[in-house]
Write a protein that holds these residues in place. Structure first.
Motif, mmCIF file in Angstrom:
data_model
loop_
_atom_site.group_PDB
_atom_site.id
_atom_site.type_symbol
_atom_site.label_atom_id
_atom_site.label_comp_id
_atom_site.label_asym_id
_atom_site.label_seq_id
_atom_site.Cartn_x
_atom_site.Cartn_y
_atom_site.Cartn_z
ATOM 1 N N LEU A 173 1.107 -27.740 34.040
ATOM 2 C CA LEU A 173 0.604 -26.778 34.715
ATOM 3 C C LEU A 173 -0.371 -26.030 33.078
ATOM 4 C CD1 LEU A 173 -1.088 -23.833 36.155
ATOM 5 C CD2 LEU A 173 0.908 -22.862 35.201
ATOM 6 N N GLY A 174 0.782 -26.595 32.269
ATOM 7 C CA GLY A 174 0.134 -26.099 30.479
ATOM 8 C C GLY A 174 -0.140 -27.173 30.155
ATOM 9 N N VAL A 175 -0.746 -28.754 31.279
ATOM 10 C CA VAL A 175 -1.454 -29.978 30.649
ATOM 11 C C VAL A 175 -3.190 -29.225 31.516
ATOM 12 C CG1 VAL A 175 -2.150 -31.945 30.911
ATOM 13 C CG2 VAL A 175 -0.071 -32.038 30.807
ATOM 14 N N ILE A 317 6.810 -35.205 13.637
ATOM 15 C CA ILE A 317 6.004 -35.387 12.517
ATOM 16 C C ILE A 317 5.686 -37.127 12.817
ATOM 17 C CG2 ILE A 317 6.501 -36.583 10.350
ATOM 18 C CD1 ILE A 317 8.372 -34.296 9.782
ATOM 19 N N LEU A 318 6.518 -37.462 12.962
ATOM 20 C CA LEU A 318 6.315 -39.269 13.559
ATOM 21 C C LEU A 318 6.310 -39.576 14.173
ATOM 22 C CD1 LEU A 318 10.335 -39.744 12.777
ATOM 23 C CD2 LEU A 318 8.078 -39.935 11.098
ATOM 24 N N PHE A 319 6.405 -39.034 16.319
ATOM 25 C CA PHE A 319 5.522 -39.281 17.025
ATOM 26 C C PHE A 319 4.880 -37.973 17.184
ATOM 27 C CE2 PHE A 319 9.542 -41.039 17.299
ATOM 28 C CZ PHE A 319 10.039 -41.812 17.785
ATOM 29 N N GLY A 320 4.133 -36.713 17.203
ATOM 30 C CA GLY A 320 3.638 -35.809 17.327
ATOM 31 C C GLY A 320 4.424 -35.192 18.950
ATOM 32 N N ILE A 321 5.116 -35.207 18.858
ATOM 33 C CA ILE A 321 5.989 -34.862 20.528
ATOM 34 C C ILE A 321 6.723 -34.119 19.777
ATOM 35 C CG2 ILE A 321 7.110 -35.243 22.281
ATOM 36 C CD1 ILE A 321 4.696 -37.531 21.807
ATOM 37 N N PRO A 322 6.425 -32.147 19.989
ATOM 38 C CA PRO A 322 7.143 -31.278 20.180
ATOM 39 C C PRO A 322 8.161 -31.156 20.802
ATOM 40 C CG PRO A 322 4.940 -30.473 20.997
ATOM 41 C CD PRO A 322 5.187 -31.688 20.530
ATOM 42 N N LEU A 435 4.160 -24.439 27.644
ATOM 43 C CA LEU A 435 2.868 -24.414 26.293
ATOM 44 C C LEU A 435 3.845 -25.647 25.677
ATOM 45 C CD1 LEU A 435 1.749 -22.362 24.072
ATOM 46 C CD2 LEU A 435 4.128 -21.810 23.035
ATOM 47 N N ILE A 436 4.241 -26.206 26.056
ATOM 48 C CA ILE A 436 4.613 -28.147 25.242
ATOM 49 C C ILE A 436 3.035 -27.901 26.342
ATOM 50 C CG2 ILE A 436 6.078 -29.940 24.773
ATOM 51 C CD1 ILE A 436 8.580 -27.890 24.216
ATOM 52 N N GLY A 437 3.556 -28.604 27.306
ATOM 53 C CA GLY A 437 2.648 -29.003 28.056
ATOM 54 C C GLY A 437 0.637 -28.885 27.403
ATOM 55 N N PHE A 438 1.061 -27.367 27.241
ATOM 56 C CA PHE A 438 -0.551 -27.078 26.920
ATOM 57 C C PHE A 438 -0.895 -28.070 26.038
ATOM 58 C CE2 PHE A 438 -2.713 -24.487 24.297
ATOM 59 C CZ PHE A 438 -4.500 -24.265 25.360
ATOM 60 N N VAL A 439 -0.539 -27.896 24.712
ATOM 61 C CA VAL A 439 -0.493 -28.352 23.430
ATOM 62 C C VAL A 439 -0.947 -30.038 23.511
ATOM 63 C CG1 VAL A 439 0.322 -28.802 21.006
ATOM 64 C CG2 VAL A 439 1.514 -26.645 22.384
ATOM 65 N N LEU A 440 0.261 -30.705 24.277
ATOM 66 C CA LEU A 440 -0.283 -31.516 24.513
ATOM 67 C C LEU A 440 -1.220 -32.495 25.355
ATOM 68 C CD1 LEU A 440 4.084 -33.139 24.495
ATOM 69 C CD2 LEU A 440 2.626 -33.001 22.658
ATOM 70 N N GLY A 441 -1.278 -31.878 26.462
ATOM 71 C CA GLY A 441 -2.190 -32.086 26.767
ATOM 72 C C GLY A 441 -3.812 -32.791 26.647
ATOM 73 N N GLY A 442 -4.374 -32.159 25.173
ATOM 74 C CA GLY A 442 -5.133 -32.532 24.401
ATOM 75 C C GLY A 442 -5.051 -33.745 24.422
ATOM 76 N N ILE A 443 -3.914 -34.401 23.687
ATOM 77 C CA ILE A 443 -3.518 -35.499 23.101
ATOM 78 C C ILE A 443 -3.262 -36.652 24.108
ATOM 79 C CG2 ILE A 443 -1.417 -36.893 21.819
ATOM 80 C CD1 ILE A 443 -0.669 -33.890 20.030
ATOM 81 N N MET A 444 -2.821 -35.870 25.337
ATOM 82 C CA MET A 444 -2.576 -37.134 26.070
ATOM 83 C C MET A 444 -4.158 -37.239 26.362
ATOM 84 S SD MET A 444 0.567 -35.510 28.360
ATOM 85 C CE MET A 444 -0.288 -36.173 30.042
ATOM 86 N N GLU A 445 -4.651 -36.276 26.518
ATOM 87 C CA GLU A 445 -6.140 -37.257 27.283
ATOM 88 C C GLU A 445 -6.900 -37.096 26.074
ATOM 89 O OE1 GLU A 445 -10.145 -34.268 28.915
ATOM 90 O OE2 GLU A 445 -8.846 -33.507 27.990
ATOM 91 N N ARG A 446 -7.331 -37.628 24.849
ATOM 92 C CA ARG A 446 -7.350 -38.685 24.075
ATOM 93 C C ARG A 446 -6.623 -39.783 24.207
ATOM 94 N NH1 ARG A 446 -6.437 -35.359 20.105
ATOM 95 N NH2 ARG A 446 -4.471 -36.569 19.041
#
Length: 498
Positions: A173-175, A317-322, A435-446
């Motif tokens: 849902l966050g994504v 830091i290393l993977f961009g995965i919170p 919240l984590i899905g919301f932040v990672l959603g943009g990263i995933m799409e890119r």
């Protein structure tokens, strides 16, 4: 790497950066002593103020806040029997009984000393991970980072409550919410419903404040009584410090546990807190006093609580995965500051990574000393009704939300998301995955766009993509089958609150 570490240390010692570190520490005091707000709210409060700030100063500010929140949360846990953050839940088990016996000073001194040692060990672990991970990170491409982002969401989802499926649904849902506004690869607006306010997407600060801060404040208002009936600290501060060094091997073992658990996405400080407490009980020869006021029941979870901060920064830091909601906000802050976690940080911005290491270590030392100094005054004001604290918290939340776009839409959206957050909390739906899905959603799409442009459909056949995909499926299946059992061992509410 030695040169980068030395450069970062000298940069941190500059007066302005040291002042920002101290500012983060002092800001963390206010958030940390209010039960229930936690690290996510603290990170969100800082976020609007870092726009345009020097990246080094901003990192010092965030590290100061992180260090203080992991240290000061033991004050409400020991004095009030209320966890300041999710990472101090286990501390209540023996900390509050000690306070009731008139040994609050001893318990707090032990907690702060153990926190300082644990925080420094977590920073050392973060430092050691940088040279080890550099060749691994450099070998990964956009398809692998896309799969790691998906794995991060699913792991947080399945470990975030008694019902793992809800966590996975909340994550995706966050994504979906992250897709509101303009597409990254085309001039296209999605789900804006013709509202100009939504064209640039949903502000993260407003989303996070509505999900976490407002629902917690509502619960505080409902609770409504004074925080504590016993404002005194009692004697034994020096004994508490000595207790830590008498049990130094327990501190070191629990710090290692905290670092490892903090590294695992979805576990966080709360799971580290309970696992360290369980380790202390299991390895003790005399278990009779645990739960009644055993100082080891304070030392173990507090050392793990602080060391987990360094562990949780490693995948961020290393993977961009919170690995938690607080780290999701921090990851967003890094992007705002022009810092790119992953290969770029380890090749072109290595001094930034070491800035976090030094900031976290020094911040923990300062935070412990500050907490030692403020414990007695805080103990005296705990008889004040919680209603006197709430207006200050609300003003900060409203100002932080309005700073996102400086539009009335921020406040209207805050109300709507707050209702969603409150219902999710009441109905047992985990909020951090959203919240984590919301932040990672943009990263995933890119990364999906980059993978498709560079490799076409062939990116699906890359060996590491297949391996990570199998791990993702296995984590979902294992979580659905064993998630309830695992979370019952480490407190079902742990990651939800973290």
């Amino acid at each position: 790497m030695t040169e980068a570490a030395l450069s970062a240390f000298l940069t941190l010692l500059q007066p302005y950066n040291l002042a920002m570190l101290l500012t983060g520490v002092l800001a963390g005091v206010f958030v940390g002593i209010l039960p229930g707000l936690g690290g996510t709210v603290g990170m969100i409060i800082l976020l609007p103020f870092v726009y345009g700030m020097d990246p080094y100063a901003a990192l010092a500010l965030f590290m100061g806040m992180t260090a203080m929140l992991r240290t000061v949360d033991s004050i409400p846990a020991i004095l009030f029997a209320l966890p300041g953050t999710a990472g101090s839940q286990a501390t209540i088990m023996d900390g509050y009984p000690l306070a009731r016996k008139g040994q609050a000073g001893r318990a707090l001194a032990a907690a702060f000393t153990a926190s300082m040692i644990g925080g420094v060990i977590g920073a050392i672990a973060l430092s050691l991970s940088l040279p080890l991970a550099k060749p691994i990170i450099s070998s990964l491409g956009s398809p692998e980072f896309l799969m790691l982002a998906i794995l991060g969401i699913t792991m947080v989802g399945v470990l975030s409550g008694k019902r793992p499926l809800r966590g996975i649904i909340a994550g995706f849902l966050g994504v979906w919410l992250s897709t509101i506004g303009g597409a990254p690869s085309a001039v296209d607006l999605r789900y804006t419903f013709g509202l100009p306010y939504m064209m640039e997407g949903m502000p993260l600060v407003v989303l996070a404040m509505g999900l976490f801060a407002i629902p917690e404040i509502v619960d505080l208002v409902v609770r409504g009584t004074t925080i504590s009936d016993t404002p005194g600290l009692g004697k034994g501060v020096l004994n508490g410090i000595k207790d830590v060094f008498r049990n130094i091997w327990l501190v070191l073992r629990c710090s290692v546990i905290g670092t490892f658990v903090g590294f695992l996405p979805g576990m966080g400080a709360s799971a580290a807190n309970w696992m360290a407490y369980g380790h202390a009980v299991q390895t003790a020869k005399d278990k009779s006093q645990f739960g009644r006021g055993d100082i080891r029941g304070v030392i173990a979870p507090e050392s793990a609580n602080d060391s987990s901060a360094g562990g949780s920064l490693i995948p961020t830091i290393l993977f961009g995965i919170p690995g938690s909601a607080a780290m999701a906000v921090f990851l967003y802050a890094l992007v705002v500051l022009g810092i790119n976690p992953g290969p770029t940080m380890l090749t072109q911005q290595l001094d930034m990574a070491y800035m976090m290491v030094w900031g976290l270590a020094l911040g923990n030392i300062i935070a412990s000393l500050v907490c030692m100094a403020i414990s007695a005054p805080i103990a005296r004001i705990t008889t004040i009704s919680i209603h006197y604290w709430i207006p200050f918290a609300l003003v900060i939340i409203l100002l932080a939300s309005y700073q996102s776009t400086r539009s009335w839409g921020d406040l209207l959206l805050l109300i709507g998301i707050s209702v969603l957050g409150w219902f999710m909390k009441r109905l047992g739906w985990p909020r951090p995955p959203l919240l984590i899905g919301f932040v990672l959603g943009g990263i995933m799409e890119r990364y999906l766009w980059l993978s498709s442009m560079r490799y076409g459909a062939e990116w699906l056949t890359r060996p590491l993509v297949i391996v990570i995909g199998i791990i993702t499926i296995m984590s979902i299946l294992a979580g659905l089958g064993a998630g309830g059992y695992l979370r019952s061992k480490f407190n079902p509410k742990a990651v939800e609150d973290d």
